[in-house]
Structure formats: structure tokens, C-alpha cells
Design an enzyme around this catalytic site. Structure first.
Site, PDB file in Angstrom:
ATOM      1  N   HIS A  86       5.796 -10.967   1.919  1.00  0.00           N
ATOM      2  CA  HIS A  86       4.513 -10.290   1.849  1.00  0.00           C
ATOM      3  C   HIS A  86       3.607 -11.195   0.870  1.00  0.00           C
ATOM      4  CE1 HIS A  86       1.680  -6.552   1.805  1.00  0.00           C
ATOM      5  NE2 HIS A  86       0.966  -7.516   1.650  1.00  0.00           N
ATOM      6  N   HIS A  91      -0.578  -4.486   7.699  1.00  0.00           N
ATOM      7  CA  HIS A  91      -0.690  -3.746   6.256  1.00  0.00           C
ATOM      8  C   HIS A  91      -1.166  -2.316   7.096  1.00  0.00           C
ATOM      9  CE1 HIS A  91      -0.960  -7.540   4.515  1.00  0.00           C
ATOM     10  NE2 HIS A  91      -1.343  -6.804   3.547  1.00  0.00           N
ATOM     11  N   GLU A  96      -0.992   1.661   2.892  1.00  0.00           N
ATOM     12  CA  GLU A  96      -1.446   1.209   1.368  1.00  0.00           C
ATOM     13  C   GLU A  96      -2.163   2.060   0.993  1.00  0.00           C
ATOM     14  OE1 GLU A  96      -3.469  -2.642   1.170  1.00  0.00           O
ATOM     15  OE2 GLU A  96      -3.098  -2.969  -0.881  1.00  0.00           O
ATOM     16  N   ASP A 103       2.377 -10.054  -3.099  1.00  0.00           N
ATOM     17  CA  ASP A 103       0.812  -9.825  -2.357  1.00  0.00           C
ATOM     18  C   ASP A 103      -0.099 -11.008  -2.801  1.00  0.00           C
ATOM     19  OD1 ASP A 103      -0.625  -8.366  -0.569  1.00  0.00           O
ATOM     20  OD2 ASP A 103      -1.117  -6.616  -2.036  1.00  0.00           O
TER      21      ASP A 103
HETATM   22  N1  HPA Z   1      -4.191  -5.176   1.391  1.00  0.00           N
HETATM   23  C1  HPA Z   1      -5.117  -5.444   2.294  1.00  0.00           C
HETATM   24  N2  HPA Z   1      -5.805  -6.777   2.551  1.00  0.00           N
HETATM   25  C2  HPA Z   1      -5.243  -7.803   1.680  1.00  0.00           C
HETATM   26  C3  HPA Z   1      -4.483  -7.543   0.448  1.00  0.00           C
HETATM   27  C4  HPA Z   1      -3.861  -6.263   0.569  1.00  0.00           C
HETATM   28  O1  HPA Z   1      -3.087  -5.964  -0.354  1.00  0.00           O
HETATM   29  N3  HPA Z   1      -4.310  -8.707  -0.184  1.00  0.00           N
HETATM   30  C5  HPA Z   1      -5.069  -9.495   0.602  1.00  0.00           C
HETATM   31  N4  HPA Z   1      -5.544  -8.979   1.676  1.00  0.00           N
HETATM   32 ZN    ZN Z   2      -1.023  -7.608   1.551  1.00  0.00          ZN
END
Ligand code: HPA
Ligand code: ZN
Length: 315
Positions: A14, A194, A197, A275
């Protein structure tokens, strides 16, 4: 433990290539390409990297990407990350890129992908690092725009293994992209997205049930639903967790509150990832080190997490 982390060969699953743009390279490219950026010094960039949510981060992140214009810029960006992989003993990496961040500024899809893939090819030969590319759709844009991106990718299909979904999660649920994910699967792409989060557990359930992904990126809010935890365990769904990112974007209060080791002990397939390392204060090894220093991760925990990184990869 620091030596153990350094010495173990690792995979990263990721990683947003745009999020590896270090301030030094941002300044060099801004100057070369005559692009105005709202910072005068590297210190000012670092100061701006203090976020209170995913959105506050994304606003700065997309602005930084404006300095990337020529194929060579995308090569330099990717090559710099791959040299860090070499230094950190990352032997396999699955890299996300966001074509729309660039095509919406008039940069051609082929400029982006050729720059990135030339660096990946060179890394395979010279650094012995293997890699796959994941093309992510921006979820704050429409499904039609995602379809257009899927079409742009057609001539380069052999260079892209999977599609993904990133950007602002809240208010942009998985259902918005059901059709384009179905089409991507039909075309033979692996799928990631994703979820969980910032979004609640319904985002994770819908990502599984509507998008049929092979992995969930982040997924840390899964512990709010017993049934979901059971489902993830039973079906061995990988979660690509990014501890330093979660703290920086305030998805968790502090590293001491991070649930990654609890999820690991519960039997979920969790992995450690960086990330957007240029923005969150550390690359992959620093993420592992934070788990040791602040959560008391043991040698066995680290070894299991590293083993998962290969098992949950698309290798
Ligand atoms: N989340 C969503 N979009 C993103 C992220 C993330 O952590 N990093 C880069 N684009
Ligand atoms: Zn991400």
C-alpha cells in the site's frame, strides 16, 4: 529489533507513488518546470504536513503533484522511492498511482505510466526489486471519469495488474463505483480499494459485497463490528494497514491506540505499509519500528507481519 526489521526482506502493498514526493524533489521539479508552489523552504513544506483529517491532507497532496510534468519527472519520483526500497530491504512492492491527478491537469496517461514503468524495469534489473502497478480511481470524481481512465489504460494493460480506489472516502461510498469495478474484473484486473480508513464499517462491507476486492486498503475500523471481524478472518481478506499514516491523519488518536496488533492476534491477515511516506514521517521500516517502540510488537509479531506481506501480495 531495529536490525531485525532492517534485515528481513519485505514486501510493501500500500504505497501511493505521488506520496513519495520528498520536498527536495518537489522544489527541483517546480524550478525546472516553472511551476509555482505555495512554499519557500523545505521547512515550510514540513510545517504544512500537519493534518487533522484525510481531506486536509489530500488538498496539499494534490497541490504537490502539480510539479510532475514530464516523463522524466515520473521516472525520478519512482526511482527515488525504489532506491529507498533497496536501502530498506524491500524486495517487492505493489505501487499505486492516480492517473486522474495528472490527466486532469493535461498530462498524458502515457507520460505518467512510461515514466513510472521505466523506473520499475530498471529496478528489476539493477536493484533486484520486483513490482506490480495498481491504477487507482479518485473516488471524489464520477464513475464515468473512472470508466474513461480504464479506457485510457487499455494500451498499457500489460503494465497494470490491479485497479484501486482512493481519495476522499466519506460521502463517496463503494456503490458509486460498482459498475466500473465489475468491468475492471471482467478485463482481468485484480481489485483493491481503500475502505474503513475514515468511513464506518458499512464502507468495508460494501467494498467486499459490491466491489468484490481481493484486498482492503486500511480497513482499521473493522473492529467496530464483530460479524465483520469474523468474515474477514474466515475469508482471509488482507488488510493493508498504514500505522504512521493513521496517526498523522487522525484516523487513530495515537500509535498507542492503534489496533493493528489486536487485529493480528485475532487472526486477520494484516500487513504493514507506508501509504504516503514523504508526508507521514517515515517509510516502511519506520512503520515497523513504531509498532515495536510504541505498541511493544515482538520479534514473532514482526516476522508474522512480514510473512503476511508476501502471502497477501499478488506474487
Ligand atoms: N487515503 C485515501 N486516499 C489517498 C490516501 C489515503 O490514505 N493516500 C493517497 N491518497
Ligand atoms: Zn492509501
Amino acid at each position: 529489533m531495529k536490525d531485525l526489521i532492517q534485515n528481513l526482506p519485505k514486501a510493501e502493498l500500500h504505497l501511493h507513488i505521488e506520496g513519495t514526493l520528498e520536498p527536495e524533489l518537489m522544489f527541483r521539479l517546480a524550478k525546472k518546470n516553472s511551476i509555482k508552489i505555495p512554499y519557500k523552504t523545505i521547512e515550510e513544506v514540513k510545517e504544512a504536513y500537519s493534518f487533522n483529517s484525510l481531506q486536509s491532507f489530500l488538498d496539499i497532496y494534490y497541490a504537490g503533484a502539480n510539479v510532475l510534468i514530464e516523463e522524466q519527472d515520473f521516472f525520478d519520483l519512482t526511482w527515488a522511492y525504489l532506491l529507498t526500497c533497496k536501502a530498506q530491504n524491500i524486495v517487492h512492492t505493489e505501487i499505486m498511482f492516480d492517473p486522474q491527478t495528472h490527466t486532469n491537469r493535461g498530462i498524458k496517461f502515457k507520460t505518467v505510466i512510461n515514466g513510472i514503468t521505466k523506473a520499475l524495469y530498471r529496478a528489476k534489473k539493477e536493484l533486484e526489486i520486483s513490482s506490480f502497478l495498481i491504477m487507482s480511481f479518485l473516488r471524489h470524481l464520477t464513475q464515468e471519469e473512472a470508466f474513461k481512465t480504464l479506457k485510457d489504460a487499455e494500451p498499457f494493460k500489460d503494465k497494470i495488474l490491479a485497479v484501486g480506489l482512493d481519495s476522499s472516502e466519506l460521502g463517496n461510498p463503494p456503490s458509486k463505483f460498482e459498475k466500473v469495478f465489475k468491468e475492471a474484473k471482467k478485463q482481468g484486473y485484480k481489485l483493491v480499494a481503500h475502505a474503513g480508513e475514515e468511513g464506518d464499517t458499512s464502507y468495508i462491507w460494501d467494498t467486499l459485497n459490491l466491489l468484490h476486492v481481493d484486498r482492503i486498503d486500511h480497513g482499521i475500523r473493522c473492529d467496530e463490528d464483530e460479524k465483520l471481524l469474523e468474515y474477514l478472518k474466515e475469508n482471509k481478506i488482507p488488510l493493508t494497514v498504514c500505522p504512521l499514516s493513521n496517526v498523522k491523519l487522525k484516523a487513530v488518536k495515537s500509535m498507542k491506540n492503534h489496533n493493528i496488533l489486536k487485529l493480528l492476534k485475532y487472526g486477520l491477515h494484516v500487513t504493514v505499509n507506508s501509504d504516503d511516506p514523504a508526508c507521514f514521517g517515515g517509510y516502511l521500516n519506520e512503520n515497523y519500528e513504531a509498532l515495536v517502540n510504541e505498541l511493544g510488537a515482538t520479534k514473532e509479531d514482526i516476522e508474522k507481519l512480514v510473512k503476511n506481506s508476501f502471502e497477501d501480495s499478488f506474487l
